[in-house]
Write a protein that holds these residues in place. Sequence first.
Motif, mmCIF file in Angstrom:
data_model
loop_
_atom_site.group_PDB
_atom_site.id
_atom_site.type_symbol
_atom_site.label_atom_id
_atom_site.label_comp_id
_atom_site.label_asym_id
_atom_site.label_seq_id
_atom_site.Cartn_x
_atom_site.Cartn_y
_atom_site.Cartn_z
ATOM 1 N N GLY A 8 -82.391 -3.507 -29.487
ATOM 2 C CA GLY A 8 -81.409 -4.213 -28.647
ATOM 3 C C GLY A 8 -80.048 -3.577 -28.873
ATOM 4 O O GLY A 8 -79.627 -2.710 -28.122
ATOM 5 N N LYS A 9 -79.373 -3.965 -29.952
ATOM 6 C CA LYS A 9 -78.054 -3.393 -30.245
ATOM 7 C C LYS A 9 -78.178 -1.959 -30.762
ATOM 8 O O LYS A 9 -79.118 -1.652 -31.496
ATOM 9 C CB LYS A 9 -77.369 -4.271 -31.291
ATOM 10 C CG LYS A 9 -76.026 -3.711 -31.748
ATOM 11 C CD LYS A 9 -75.244 -4.722 -32.557
ATOM 12 C CE LYS A 9 -74.208 -4.049 -33.451
ATOM 13 N NZ LYS A 9 -73.438 -2.970 -32.829
ATOM 14 N N GLY A 10 -77.220 -1.127 -30.408
ATOM 15 C CA GLY A 10 -77.183 0.231 -30.941
ATOM 16 C C GLY A 10 -76.574 0.238 -32.336
ATOM 17 O O GLY A 10 -75.830 -0.670 -32.707
ATOM 18 N N ASP A 199 -78.272 -9.463 -29.642
ATOM 19 C CA ASP A 199 -79.055 -8.435 -28.957
ATOM 20 C C ASP A 199 -80.520 -8.437 -29.417
ATOM 21 O O ASP A 199 -81.416 -8.067 -28.656
ATOM 22 C CB ASP A 199 -78.418 -7.058 -29.170
ATOM 23 C CG ASP A 199 -77.005 -7.007 -28.586
ATOM 24 O OD1 ASP A 199 -76.624 -7.940 -27.860
ATOM 25 O OD2 ASP A 199 -76.286 -6.021 -28.859
ATOM 26 N N LYS B 15 -73.372 7.254 -28.945
ATOM 27 C CA LYS B 15 -74.100 6.539 -29.986
ATOM 28 C C LYS B 15 -73.726 5.050 -29.989
ATOM 29 O O LYS B 15 -72.574 4.697 -29.779
ATOM 30 C CB LYS B 15 -73.742 7.161 -31.337
ATOM 31 C CG LYS B 15 -74.360 6.451 -32.523
ATOM 32 C CD LYS B 15 -74.195 7.254 -33.792
ATOM 33 C CE LYS B 15 -74.344 6.347 -35.011
ATOM 34 N NZ LYS B 15 -75.478 5.437 -34.955
ATOM 35 N N GLY B 16 -74.701 4.207 -30.265
ATOM 36 C CA GLY B 16 -74.425 2.775 -30.389
ATOM 37 C C GLY B 16 -73.859 2.459 -31.760
ATOM 38 O O GLY B 16 -73.999 3.235 -32.707
ATOM 39 N N GLY B 17 -73.183 1.326 -31.873
ATOM 40 C CA GLY B 17 -72.732 0.853 -33.178
ATOM 41 C C GLY B 17 -71.533 1.575 -33.752
ATOM 42 O O GLY B 17 -71.267 1.497 -34.949
ATOM 43 N N LYS B 20 -67.341 0.230 -30.310
ATOM 44 C CA LYS B 20 -66.819 0.083 -28.934
ATOM 45 C C LYS B 20 -66.316 -1.318 -28.633
ATOM 46 O O LYS B 20 -65.185 -1.503 -28.223
ATOM 47 C CB LYS B 20 -67.959 0.311 -27.915
ATOM 48 C CG LYS B 20 -68.216 1.675 -27.458
ATOM 49 C CD LYS B 20 -69.268 1.700 -26.339
ATOM 50 C CE LYS B 20 -70.576 1.020 -26.644
ATOM 51 N NZ LYS B 20 -71.336 1.580 -27.732
ATOM 52 N N ASP B 42 -77.069 -4.714 -20.469
ATOM 53 C CA ASP B 42 -78.345 -5.085 -21.082
ATOM 54 C C ASP B 42 -78.207 -5.442 -22.561
ATOM 55 O O ASP B 42 -79.198 -5.745 -23.224
ATOM 56 C CB ASP B 42 -79.442 -4.046 -20.837
ATOM 57 C CG ASP B 42 -79.078 -2.664 -21.309
ATOM 58 O OD1 ASP B 42 -77.946 -2.234 -21.059
ATOM 59 O OD2 ASP B 42 -79.931 -2.008 -21.931
ATOM 60 N N ALA B 43 -76.991 -5.431 -23.094
ATOM 61 C CA ALA B 43 -76.741 -5.936 -24.449
ATOM 62 C C ALA B 43 -75.243 -6.243 -24.538
ATOM 63 O O ALA B 43 -74.506 -5.651 -25.314
ATOM 64 C CB ALA B 43 -77.157 -4.919 -25.496
ATOM 65 N N ASP B 45 -71.893 -7.932 -25.463
ATOM 66 C CA ASP B 45 -71.435 -8.677 -26.634
ATOM 67 C C ASP B 45 -69.943 -9.009 -26.619
ATOM 68 O O ASP B 45 -69.465 -9.752 -27.475
ATOM 69 C CB ASP B 45 -71.704 -7.863 -27.919
ATOM 70 C CG ASP B 45 -73.187 -7.776 -28.247
ATOM 71 O OD1 ASP B 45 -73.930 -8.671 -27.823
ATOM 72 O OD2 ASP B 45 -73.590 -6.815 -28.922
ATOM 73 N N PRO B 178 -73.934 2.189 -24.345
ATOM 74 C CA PRO B 178 -74.198 3.435 -25.075
ATOM 75 C C PRO B 178 -75.096 4.374 -24.256
ATOM 76 O O PRO B 178 -75.614 3.975 -23.223
ATOM 77 C CB PRO B 178 -74.934 2.950 -26.332
ATOM 78 C CG PRO B 178 -75.609 1.689 -25.926
ATOM 79 C CD PRO B 178 -74.729 1.067 -24.862
#
Lengths: 281, 300
Positions: A8-10, A199, B15-17, B20, B42-43, B45, B178
Amino acid sequence: MNIAIASGKGGTGKTTFAIAFFLANQERSRLLDCDVEEPNVHLFLKGKVVKEEKVTLLMPEIDNSLCTNCGKCVTACQFNALALAGKAGVIIFTELCHSCGGCALACPEGAIKEIDTEVGSISTTLVGDSSELTTGLLNIGHSAAPAVIIAVKKNKPIKEVAHRIVDSPAGTSCSFVASVSKSDYVILVTEPTPFGLHDLALAIEGIRELKLPFGVVVNRISSPDNLATAFCKKNDIPVLLQIEESRLVAETYSRGGTLLDALPHLKQDLRDLLDRLSGVI
Amino acid sequence: MAHNDPKEIVVISGKGGTGKTSITAALASFFPNKILADCDVDAADLHLLLNISATEKHDYYGGHVAEIDPDKCNSCGLCESLCRFDAIDVKEGKYAVQEMSCEGCKVCVDACPEKAIAWHPALNGAWMKSETKHGPLFHARLIPGSENSGKLVTFVREKAREKAIENKAPYILIDGPPGIGCPVIAAVTGAHRLLMVTEPTPSGLHDLERVLQLAAYFKVPSYILLNKADINKDYKEKTEKCAAQYGAKFIGSLPYSTLFTEAQLKGVSILDAFPDSEIAKELKAIAENLITHLQEEKQC
């Protein structure tokens, strides 16, 4: 068995976990990098590239000598990938094309030919003596990530092994579905933060829709009782493993090292985990 | 005429996390009169940090899905042979559409000789408008596994843009997804500037280079912000070099900080949770730098 690693989350540690899980079980598994938009496994697993292939999709090409500008192909296309441009005839936006073939079927003049167009590539790397890493790479400017993912999963290995570990992309859209679908088990890697949890819940919704068995790995914990484990307990979701937060892991990662370099004791846990999962299925 | 043409600043990373969303929420404090949008559909937050209220929610139908009428179907198999998405299931001679795989291309609907395939609008998710202390936020929720994430991104951008024109807001600050695929392409095409949030690691650098290539492909100029800058000096230098090589402007860096997670746990941005912290001051300097750059650029 086929095991997909998703989140889900990166940035929760999917790739870090997938690499460690693979290295701990190297003699009986191979690793597929299906995060084709941003594949990162190859940065951590050095080896020799032994095979490279193109991934192509059929995309339309218009024969202007036959085209009458009737516009039927433009109407047929549901993705706005074709447009009538006056005297220039029909123009094609390949980055929007889903390769459905609808335009060629709709053309009454037989003026549309579908030709193989490169949208990405697949490479096979030998890691160590004989274990394999298969990496998918989407070409810049193309939206066909799911097609590249499916091609990676269909790609024939040099040597068949018992287990296949699939590193999946972040998010819960069609790339995620392409990557996890038809797996025997999905491991969701999360972190005990509100974003991670939010997520994770979305990813679980998608996995349940696909009717796949799954469990959770909680990464970067400062205590065994945390947001993520509480959520799993409440919802009756198995927690497969918890990995402690450590500056050493982050620093090792930033130098291109793996989780097992930082925390070697995890190797046995990861071997046991694969034994347990293959027993469940 | 600048006030009639709001500028979209899209925060992406490859890249995720990398931070951002936390950084978008923090920067929101410094932009006067702006609209916020979360295009990581789709995610999503961003709303978790903005203490939202008065949410309007609307269903989102982005495409279509095919459905076979078993009474009309004579099991000829033409739909299955034409479908490029493996979306037609055959069980004991009965044909049915597997909704999650159907991309809504309509090929089977038009081809069926028995006219046995119906064509329904597909519910792909919802879009929302919320009030926050930093201004209106447009966001969305894709049904997990649903098609049309790119279309939903475009839709959220359009809604934010309409509101910005109505409010005469000069900027739209957008939290992007991402990767470099469909939703990212939908988020960056035609945007005014990209703000790339990266980290000094092998993955961070590799993925930054891919988004810089994407930005060049779609001809959108970029700024770069290096988060967690102190975790690896070597990769910090490599990131600065990479930015220069692609002509992207380096607008600042932030140290690794656990305050981001602590703010997340409080449900607010790091600026609102820790206004007097060192990192809040650094964010202020970065925001001022960014706004100065945006104002200095000549209109074309």
